[in-house]
Design a protein around this motif. Sequence first.
Motif, PDB file in Angstrom:
ATOM      1  N   ASP A 115      22.973   3.317   2.708  1.00  0.00           N
ATOM      2  CA  ASP A 115      23.212   3.497   4.143  1.00  0.00           C
ATOM      3  C   ASP A 115      24.692   3.392   4.502  1.00  0.00           C
ATOM      4  O   ASP A 115      25.135   3.936   5.503  1.00  0.00           O
ATOM      5  N   ILE A 123      18.377  -4.947  -6.255  1.00  0.00           N
ATOM      6  CA  ILE A 123      17.546  -5.709  -5.322  1.00  0.00           C
ATOM      7  C   ILE A 123      17.572  -5.089  -3.933  1.00  0.00           C
ATOM      8  O   ILE A 123      16.551  -4.994  -3.248  1.00  0.00           O
ATOM      9  N   GLN A 124      18.747  -4.638  -3.534  1.00  0.00           N
ATOM     10  CA  GLN A 124      18.884  -4.018  -2.215  1.00  0.00           C
ATOM     11  C   GLN A 124      18.055  -2.739  -2.131  1.00  0.00           C
ATOM     12  O   GLN A 124      17.357  -2.497  -1.144  1.00  0.00           O
ATOM     13  N   ILE A 130      15.440  -1.903  -3.852  1.00  0.00           N
ATOM     14  CA  ILE A 130      14.004  -2.206  -3.857  1.00  0.00           C
ATOM     15  C   ILE A 130      13.573  -2.792  -2.520  1.00  0.00           C
ATOM     16  O   ILE A 130      12.508  -2.464  -1.989  1.00  0.00           O
ATOM     17  N   GLN A 131      14.414  -3.639  -1.976  1.00  0.00           N
ATOM     18  CA  GLN A 131      14.097  -4.282  -0.695  1.00  0.00           C
ATOM     19  C   GLN A 131      13.896  -3.236   0.397  1.00  0.00           C
ATOM     20  O   GLN A 131      13.054  -3.389   1.263  1.00  0.00           O
ATOM     21  N   GLN A 132      14.686  -2.167   0.323  1.00  0.00           N
ATOM     22  CA  GLN A 132      14.612  -1.139   1.367  1.00  0.00           C
ATOM     23  C   GLN A 132      13.737   0.024   0.960  1.00  0.00           C
ATOM     24  O   GLN A 132      13.759   1.074   1.599  1.00  0.00           O
ATOM     25  N   ASN A 133      12.975  -0.188  -0.113  1.00  0.00           N
ATOM     26  CA  ASN A 133      12.028   0.839  -0.577  1.00  0.00           C
ATOM     27  C   ASN A 133      12.705   2.179  -0.855  1.00  0.00           C
ATOM     28  O   ASN A 133      12.103   3.226  -0.662  1.00  0.00           O
ATOM     29  N   ASN A 166      13.306   3.118  -3.662  1.00  0.00           N
ATOM     30  CA  ASN A 166      12.716   3.559  -4.921  1.00  0.00           C
ATOM     31  C   ASN A 166      11.332   4.137  -4.646  1.00  0.00           C
ATOM     32  O   ASN A 166      10.456   3.453  -4.159  1.00  0.00           O
ATOM     33  N   SER A 177       6.860   2.504  -7.815  1.00  0.00           N
ATOM     34  CA  SER A 177       6.951   1.075  -8.073  1.00  0.00           C
ATOM     35  C   SER A 177       7.720   0.839  -9.364  1.00  0.00           C
ATOM     36  O   SER A 177       7.750   1.685 -10.252  1.00  0.00           O
ATOM     37  N   VAL A 178       8.383  -0.287  -9.461  1.00  0.00           N
ATOM     38  CA  VAL A 178       9.171  -0.564 -10.653  1.00  0.00           C
ATOM     39  C   VAL A 178       8.293  -0.975 -11.827  1.00  0.00           C
ATOM     40  O   VAL A 178       8.713  -0.926 -12.972  1.00  0.00           O
TER      41      VAL A 178
END
Lengths: 206, 206
Positions: free
Chosen positions: B25, B105-106, B108-111, B113, B116-117
Amino acid sequence: MKRDLSTEEKIKAAAKKVFMTKGFDGCSVRDIAKEVGSNVALLNYYFRSKEKLFELIFEGAMSDFLQSIIEVFSSDLALKEKTSLLIDKEFDFFMEHPELPMFIIQAIQQNKNESSVAPTFFEPIEKTGIFQQLKEAQAKGEMRQMSLRNITILLMSNVHYPFMSKKLTQQFHGIDEATLQQDLFAHKAHVKEMLINYLFPQNQPA
Amino acid sequence: MKRDLSTEEKIKAAAKKVFMTKGFDGCSVRDIAKEVGSNVALLNYYFRSKEKLFELIFEGAMSDFLQSIIEVFSSDLALKEKTSLLIDKEFDFFMEHPELPMFIIQAIQQNKNESSVAPTFFEPIEKTGIFQQLKEAQAKGEMRQMSLRNITILLMSNVHYPFMSKKLTQQFHGIDEATLQQDLFAHKAHVKEMLINYLFPQNQPA
DNA sequence: ACTCTTTTTAAACAAATGTTTAAATAACTT
DNA sequence: AAGTTATTTAAACATTTGTTTAAAAAGAGT
């Protein structure tokens, strides 16, 4: 007007919610306005800009964060007990504000904080006398010889990270929120035992 | 054309750099284009969109990340030694890629990706047999009885967080990059001793 | 009821955003 | 050298961005 209860507070609450979940760059002022159920112009009427509003939220978050630490450090306990209590309190605090560690670190990483955190953060902690107490405990051999900075890193790692990596942990292990919550409780217990044992070794050498 | 060396790779390198430092972003496609020294349209020519480009970078980062773990787990060592080696390798790896933990982490936190990991991450690790080895070590009483999830959280907290909080630590203690580097080395030593002692207690009860 | 100030709104602003278009340029094929 | 494809560019696109303007609405004071 004074419609119902301070519009200013309503905006701050909405901004906090949106900033915390989406980050400064990840949201628009219209997102916040929508959360308030109002107009964009209102945000700039009460707060001068998106940036000013963010700084306010950030400082509030830092303040809350700091508060929970100060309380423990100001108490009249031995360092070992303070450490244990700190871990407990911090966990309880982050259980209710799990987005906070990520929010703060992210804001600092991107220099969204105008002033350095040192004066607003370091000094109030120093005034509790915790650093002095630490020095004395180390001098008496009650505590492991290691730098204040490394103690800080060790504590923060184990207390902050689990909340920052919630989504990652959930996805990685394929677990739901409730299960993760249980894991976090278990983690707290592990951290307490592990850190206390390490920082305050019972059979110190020589 | 085939100008010099693959434009595609140059774009990926630039995108990685920009995404890592500013986040998805926090940057525009023009930021990346400027880093490449070229046009915006070129990014969409090689990669379909900003999102697609990001996903590619993200998967690459995850892959690098995974690689360093797999190597250790695949080795022919006892669990205790693997743990020690893992901490060493991870630290070395993050010393060279300090933005990686935060980036992952950022994202993944904001989806950010799509998938799924779990499949891309959990399974390759499981195939090394490390989880089986862990189970056996616990059965033999060599290792502390605690869940795989809690072991993971404990390890990741101590290895990832210090790199995620670099700026915070620097500002908090008012130290420069070089000093922090030294602290990180010290931290590695502490973590190794602390975690090994905790996970593999020498005088296990009963 | 009337004035004055405070609060809220809708609309507009310029700038920045991700993406697409079509033309230009370079490379490859024959 | 000509024709074909692949690469690169500048320009335009429709949205979205943060902010401002000016008018409307609501409150307080008289």
